[in-house]
Design a protein around this motif. Structure first.
Motif, short mmCIF file in Angstrom:
data_model
loop_
_atom_site.label_atom_id
_atom_site.label_comp_id
_atom_site.label_asym_id
_atom_site.label_seq_id
_atom_site.Cartn_x
_atom_site.Cartn_y
_atom_site.Cartn_z
N GLY A 157 0.78 -1.23 0.00
CA GLY A 157 0.00 0.00 0.00
C GLY A 157 0.81 1.28 0.00
N MET A 158 2.13 1.18 0.19
CA MET A 158 2.95 2.40 0.11
C MET A 158 4.10 2.24 -0.88
SD MET A 158 5.02 2.55 3.75
CE MET A 158 6.37 1.43 4.12
N LEU A 159 3.98 1.23 -1.73
CA LEU A 159 5.05 0.95 -2.68
C LEU A 159 5.37 2.15 -3.56
CD1 LEU A 159 6.80 -1.52 -3.57
CD2 LEU A 159 5.22 -1.76 -5.47
N GLU A 160 4.34 2.89 -3.94
CA GLU A 160 4.52 4.04 -4.82
C GLU A 160 5.44 5.09 -4.20
OE1 GLU A 160 1.72 7.57 -6.82
OE2 GLU A 160 0.82 5.95 -5.64
N HIS A 161 5.49 5.17 -2.88
CA HIS A 161 6.24 6.22 -2.19
C HIS A 161 7.47 5.71 -1.44
CE1 HIS A 161 2.67 8.65 -2.97
NE2 HIS A 161 1.95 7.67 -2.43
N HIS A 162 7.60 4.39 -1.31
CA HIS A 162 8.60 3.83 -0.41
C HIS A 162 10.02 4.23 -0.78
CE1 HIS A 162 9.21 0.09 2.37
NE2 HIS A 162 9.70 1.19 2.87
N GLN A 163 10.37 4.10 -2.06
CA GLN A 163 11.73 4.44 -2.47
C GLN A 163 12.01 5.93 -2.28
OE1 GLN A 163 13.92 1.91 -3.64
NE2 GLN A 163 15.49 3.47 -3.31
N ARG A 164 11.01 6.75 -2.59
CA ARG A 164 11.18 8.20 -2.41
C ARG A 164 11.44 8.54 -0.94
NH1 ARG A 164 7.39 12.05 -1.09
NH2 ARG A 164 5.62 10.67 -1.55
N TRP A 165 10.69 7.93 -0.04
CA TRP A 165 10.90 8.18 1.39
C TRP A 165 12.27 7.70 1.82
CZ3 TRP A 165 5.54 5.84 3.12
CH2 TRP A 165 4.52 6.73 2.76
N HIS A 166 12.67 6.55 1.27
CA HIS A 166 13.98 5.99 1.62
C HIS A 166 15.11 6.91 1.19
CE1 HIS A 166 17.57 3.52 0.57
NE2 HIS A 166 17.32 2.98 1.74
N ASP A 167 14.98 7.51 0.01
CA ASP A 167 16.05 8.33 -0.56
C ASP A 167 16.08 9.76 -0.02
OD1 ASP A 167 16.77 6.17 -2.09
OD2 ASP A 167 15.69 6.85 -3.88
N SER A 168 15.00 10.19 0.61
CA SER A 168 14.88 11.58 1.05
C SER A 168 15.41 11.76 2.47
CB SER A 168 13.42 12.03 1.00
OG SER A 168 13.28 13.31 1.57
N SER A 169 16.04 12.90 2.71
CA SER A 169 16.51 13.24 4.06
C SER A 169 15.51 14.14 4.79
CB SER A 169 17.87 13.93 3.99
OG SER A 169 17.79 15.10 3.19
N ALA A 170 14.40 14.46 4.14
CA ALA A 170 13.41 15.37 4.73
C ALA A 170 12.45 14.62 5.63
CB ALA A 170 12.63 16.08 3.62
N VAL A 171 11.92 15.33 6.63
CA VAL A 171 10.87 14.79 7.48
C VAL A 171 9.59 14.66 6.65
CG1 VAL A 171 9.47 15.21 9.55
CG2 VAL A 171 11.90 15.84 9.52
N LEU A 172 8.83 13.59 6.87
CA LEU A 172 7.60 13.39 6.12
C LEU A 172 6.64 14.55 6.37
CD1 LEU A 172 6.78 9.59 6.61
CD2 LEU A 172 8.04 10.68 4.76
N ASP A 173 6.04 15.06 5.27
CA ASP A 173 5.03 16.11 5.45
C ASP A 173 3.71 15.46 5.86
OD1 ASP A 173 3.83 15.10 3.14
OD2 ASP A 173 4.70 16.63 1.84
N GLU A 174 2.70 16.27 6.05
CA GLU A 174 1.42 15.78 6.56
C GLU A 174 0.79 14.75 5.62
OE1 GLU A 174 -2.93 17.61 7.92
OE2 GLU A 174 -1.15 18.91 7.86
N ALA A 175 0.87 14.99 4.32
CA ALA A 175 0.27 14.07 3.35
C ALA A 175 0.99 12.73 3.35
CB ALA A 175 0.31 14.69 1.95
N ASP A 176 2.34 12.77 3.39
CA ASP A 176 3.09 11.53 3.41
C ASP A 176 2.91 10.78 4.73
OD1 ASP A 176 4.14 11.47 0.86
OD2 ASP A 176 5.97 12.55 1.38
#
Length: 377
Positions: free
Chosen positions: A167-186
């Protein structure tokens, strides 16, 4: 069989030794499957080595490889989950997942040490989402078997680990590669992913409620602070707890852009602290018992100054067997040295972080150099 000297004609760069090599005094110098990585290694073995001359090197059959099984599982899983996450799961979705689970089980059965070490040393083999799920499945299998669960339960935790993040496959790699804190939507997407994963799996034809429950509850905590339903203690299925522990361990030892990777024993220590609140104390103890105080694949420095890799469990969890790869002054060893850390000269002085290992400027370690041909990539 005849015992004969190693000759230069027997060896070539990049080959894996098809026999054990012994010194003339009978001591084992190098195990079968060791990779010949330099001309100096060849010279060393020609000077000192003997072996049992039976099967010529070219006749030695290629053994099955743990890494190849796990890497194949990652590649198959990546494509399959991508289709499922987009609502395009193939008609044979369940059969293909069973095949991937069989690859994971085959890897663990072939050599559990290599399968465990791959969590630490095989981190570039595939996309993070697929690799993390396969790694989690490996550890979940170990835990389920340690709890003497049925064959069906072992398959359930395997399939749940492989599909828990659909259910989060679409975003998983992006979250893994990012150094930013997740925003409210993420953040909302992350909290919703267990329920969405179940929804997508049902749409793909999965109707095994034990599997789906395992996926739904793998982020619940003992104290009710987890998600999506804030369940506590006994309300959380045991199989979900096993997948959750495997998930947490594998996440902590994986390279991330937003935080330094943890050492394996540091990850276990972190989980032990969490056992006071969010995790089941008995199950955390099970994880530590199965992986050891120094999990297979951990880099360590010995009391004599050598740097090595934990290669296999010892008689006690505090005394594993280590393959030294660097000498006391930091020079790469032409032939890795097997060290029993029960010996006071070879006791473990400290665990090394990834940053400390990188600072040593050592040659890249190929798993086959430590674990032989079953670790060929």
């Amino acid at each position: 069989m005849n015992i004969r000297k190693v000759t230069a004609a027997d060896l070539k760069l990049g080959m894996l030794l098809p026999w054990d090599v012994y010194g003339e005094n009978g001591a084992l110098l190098v195990r079968k499957g060791h990779m010949i990585a330099s001309a100096n290694q060849i010279a060393y073995l020609v000077e000192r080595g003997v072996f049992e001359d039976g099967v010529p090197p070219e006749a030695a059959s290629e053994p099955p490889s743990v890494l190849r099984k796990l890497n194949a599982a990652c590649l198959e899983l990546h494509a399959l989950l991508q289709a499922a996450s987009q609502g395009r799961a193939p008609a044979d979705f369940r059969r293909r997942l069973d095949d991937i689970a069989a690859l994971v089980h085959g890897a663990v059965e072939l050599n559990v040490d290599i399968a465990t070490a791959a969590v630490l040393h095989n981190q570039q083999a595939a996309s993070y989402a697929a690799r993390h799920s396969v790694n989690t499945a490996v550890i979940a299998v170990l835990l389920a078997r340690a709890r003497q669960r049925s064959r069906n339960d072992v398959m359930t935790v395997t399939l749940a680990a492989l599909t828990m993040n659909t259910g989060m496959l679409e975003h998983h790699q992006r979250w893994h590669d990012s150094s930013a804190v997740l925003d409210e939507a993420d953040r909302a997407r992350m909290l919703a992913h267990p329920a969405l994963s179940v929804q997508l799996l049902r749409a793909a034809g999965v109707n095994d409620e034990a599997w789906l429950d395992c996926v739904l509850h793998h982020h619940e905590n003992e104290d009710g602070t987890g998600y999506p339903h804030g369940k506590v203690g006994a309300q959380i299925p045991l199989l979900s707890k096993l997948v959750a522990l495997a998930d947490r361990y594998c996440a902590r030892v994986s390279e991330r852009s937003y935080r330094p990777v943890m050492t394996a024993n540091g990850a276990l220590r972190d989980m032990l602290l969490e056992a006071r609140t969010t995790l089941d104390t008995n199950l955390v103890s099970l994880v530590i018992r199965e992986l050891g105080i120094y999990p297979i694949g951990t880099y360590v420095r010995l009391i004599n100054g050598e740097t090595g890799v934990v290669a296999r469990r010892g008689l006690q969890s505090t005394t594993p067997h280590v393959e030294s790869v660097l000498g006391p002054r930091g020079a790469p060893l032409e032939v890795f040295l097997q060290r029993d850390t029960r010996n006071e000269l070879h006791t473990i002085r400290e665990v090394l972080t990834n940053a400390q290992v990188a600072a040593l400027d050592a040659p890249p370690l190929r798993m086959a150099q430590v674990w032989g041909r079953a670790a060929l990539d």
